[in-house]
Design a protein around this motif. Structure first.
Motif, PDB file in Angstrom:
ATOM      1  N   ASP A  53       0.756  -1.187   0.028  1.00  0.00           N
ATOM      2  CA  ASP A  53       0.051  -0.001   0.024  1.00  0.00           C
ATOM      3  C   ASP A  53       0.946   1.337  -0.095  1.00  0.00           C
ATOM      4  O   ASP A  53       1.822   1.237   0.859  1.00  0.00           O
ATOM      5  N   TYR A  54       0.563   2.217  -0.854  1.00  0.00           N
ATOM      6  CA  TYR A  54       1.386   3.503  -0.933  1.00  0.00           C
ATOM      7  C   TYR A  54       0.596   4.678  -0.381  1.00  0.00           C
ATOM      8  O   TYR A  54      -0.609   4.859  -0.750  1.00  0.00           O
ATOM      9  N   TYR A  55       1.240   5.277   0.502  1.00  0.00           N
ATOM     10  CA  TYR A  55       0.693   6.494   1.467  1.00  0.00           C
ATOM     11  C   TYR A  55       1.417   7.603   1.098  1.00  0.00           C
ATOM     12  O   TYR A  55       2.523   7.392   1.063  1.00  0.00           O
ATOM     13  N   GLU A  56       0.684   8.843   0.726  1.00  0.00           N
ATOM     14  CA  GLU A  56       1.436  10.221   0.775  1.00  0.00           C
ATOM     15  C   GLU A  56       1.394  10.568   2.388  1.00  0.00           C
ATOM     16  O   GLU A  56       1.067  10.304   3.037  1.00  0.00           O
ATOM     17  N   ALA A  57       2.912  11.457   2.303  1.00  0.00           N
ATOM     18  CA  ALA A  57       3.139  11.818   3.668  1.00  0.00           C
ATOM     19  C   ALA A  57       3.465  13.343   3.535  1.00  0.00           C
ATOM     20  O   ALA A  57       3.904  13.714   2.254  1.00  0.00           O
ATOM     21  N   PRO A  58       3.530  14.025   4.378  1.00  0.00           N
ATOM     22  CA  PRO A  58       3.827  15.491   4.507  1.00  0.00           C
ATOM     23  C   PRO A  58       5.289  15.558   3.917  1.00  0.00           C
ATOM     24  O   PRO A  58       5.980  15.241   4.350  1.00  0.00           O
ATOM     25  N   GLU A  59       5.374  16.638   3.143  1.00  0.00           N
ATOM     26  CA  GLU A  59       6.564  16.922   2.643  1.00  0.00           C
ATOM     27  C   GLU A  59       7.676  17.347   3.503  1.00  0.00           C
ATOM     28  O   GLU A  59       7.332  18.208   4.433  1.00  0.00           O
ATOM     29  N   GLU A  60       8.964  17.019   3.576  1.00  0.00           N
ATOM     30  CA  GLU A  60       9.865  17.489   4.672  1.00  0.00           C
ATOM     31  C   GLU A  60      10.792  18.579   3.984  1.00  0.00           C
ATOM     32  O   GLU A  60      10.993  19.542   4.699  1.00  0.00           O
ATOM     33  N   LYS A  61      10.882  18.528   2.593  1.00  0.00           N
ATOM     34  CA  LYS A  61      11.368  19.987   2.084  1.00  0.00           C
ATOM     35  C   LYS A  61      10.294  20.237   1.094  1.00  0.00           C
ATOM     36  O   LYS A  61       9.746  19.251   0.324  1.00  0.00           O
ATOM     37  N   PRO A  62       9.960  21.585   0.621  1.00  0.00           N
ATOM     38  CA  PRO A  62       9.170  21.874  -0.141  1.00  0.00           C
ATOM     39  C   PRO A  62       9.469  21.279  -1.842  1.00  0.00           C
ATOM     40  O   PRO A  62      10.680  21.513  -2.082  1.00  0.00           O
ATOM     41  N   GLY A  63       8.569  20.936  -2.476  1.00  0.00           N
ATOM     42  CA  GLY A  63       8.749  20.427  -3.765  1.00  0.00           C
ATOM     43  C   GLY A  63       9.181  18.863  -3.914  1.00  0.00           C
ATOM     44  O   GLY A  63       9.444  18.206  -4.765  1.00  0.00           O
ATOM     45  N   VAL A  64       9.533  18.183  -2.576  1.00  0.00           N
ATOM     46  CA  VAL A  64      10.109  16.969  -2.433  1.00  0.00           C
ATOM     47  C   VAL A  64       8.928  16.071  -1.781  1.00  0.00           C
ATOM     48  O   VAL A  64       8.852  15.937  -0.782  1.00  0.00           O
ATOM     49  N   PRO A  65       8.376  15.035  -2.778  1.00  0.00           N
ATOM     50  CA  PRO A  65       7.311  14.396  -2.424  1.00  0.00           C
ATOM     51  C   PRO A  65       7.890  13.249  -1.219  1.00  0.00           C
ATOM     52  O   PRO A  65       9.042  12.827  -1.485  1.00  0.00           O
ATOM     53  N   VAL A  66       7.007  12.804  -0.392  1.00  0.00           N
ATOM     54  CA  VAL A  66       7.381  11.949   0.469  1.00  0.00           C
ATOM     55  C   VAL A  66       6.268  10.803   0.512  1.00  0.00           C
ATOM     56  O   VAL A  66       5.137  11.152   0.889  1.00  0.00           O
ATOM     57  N   PHE A  67       6.779   9.682   0.561  1.00  0.00           N
ATOM     58  CA  PHE A  67       5.904   8.492   0.598  1.00  0.00           C
ATOM     59  C   PHE A  67       6.050   7.471   1.635  1.00  0.00           C
ATOM     60  O   PHE A  67       7.295   7.175   1.911  1.00  0.00           O
ATOM     61  N   HIS A  68       5.099   6.908   2.003  1.00  0.00           N
ATOM     62  CA  HIS A  68       5.050   5.686   2.945  1.00  0.00           C
ATOM     63  C   HIS A  68       4.705   4.290   2.425  1.00  0.00           C
ATOM     64  O   HIS A  68       3.447   4.429   1.957  1.00  0.00           O
ATOM     65  N   LEU A  69       5.371   3.398   2.634  1.00  0.00           N
ATOM     66  CA  LEU A  69       4.908   2.180   1.974  1.00  0.00           C
ATOM     67  C   LEU A  69       4.611   1.154   3.099  1.00  0.00           C
ATOM     68  O   LEU A  69       5.247   1.003   3.991  1.00  0.00           O
ATOM     69  N   ASP A  70       3.427   0.211   2.948  1.00  0.00           N
ATOM     70  CA  ASP A  70       3.217  -0.529   3.856  1.00  0.00           C
ATOM     71  C   ASP A  70       3.176  -1.965   3.082  1.00  0.00           C
ATOM     72  O   ASP A  70       2.487  -2.344   2.307  1.00  0.00           O
TER      73      ASP A  70
END
Length: 80
Positions: free
Chosen positions: A48-65
């Motif tokens: 499962d792929y989840y979006e997470a808050p960006e740590e740096k502007p413009g750099v997407p962050v994802f969490h994988l289960d």
């Protein structure tokens, strides 16, 4: 080990994702089933792929289960 089959299933949430979303957790934006072959046996893994808050502007962050699918007793033992 090698990836023997890959299946994208974004419209079919996993039972775990459905269960957690009932209690207000965010829904995954994508789901994949990966079939990994090892020593002549194949095992399906659910991702499962989840979006997470960006740590740096413009750099997407994802969490994988990532977890073995509960297809048989051996997969259940590996998972728990």
């Amino acid at each position: 080990p090698y990836l023997s089959k890959f299946q994208g299933r974004p419209q079919e949430p996993t039972p775990k994702a459905r269960w957690h979303s009932l209690f207000g957790a965010p829904k995954p934006f994508d789901r994949h089933d990966w079939y990994i072959s090892r020593c002549g046996q194949s095992r399906r893994y659910v991702i499962d792929y989840y979006e997470a808050p960006e740590e740096k502007p413009g750099v997407p962050v994802f969490h994988l289960d990532v977890r073995p699918a509960l297809d048989d007793a051996e997969s259940m033992m590996v998972r728990f």
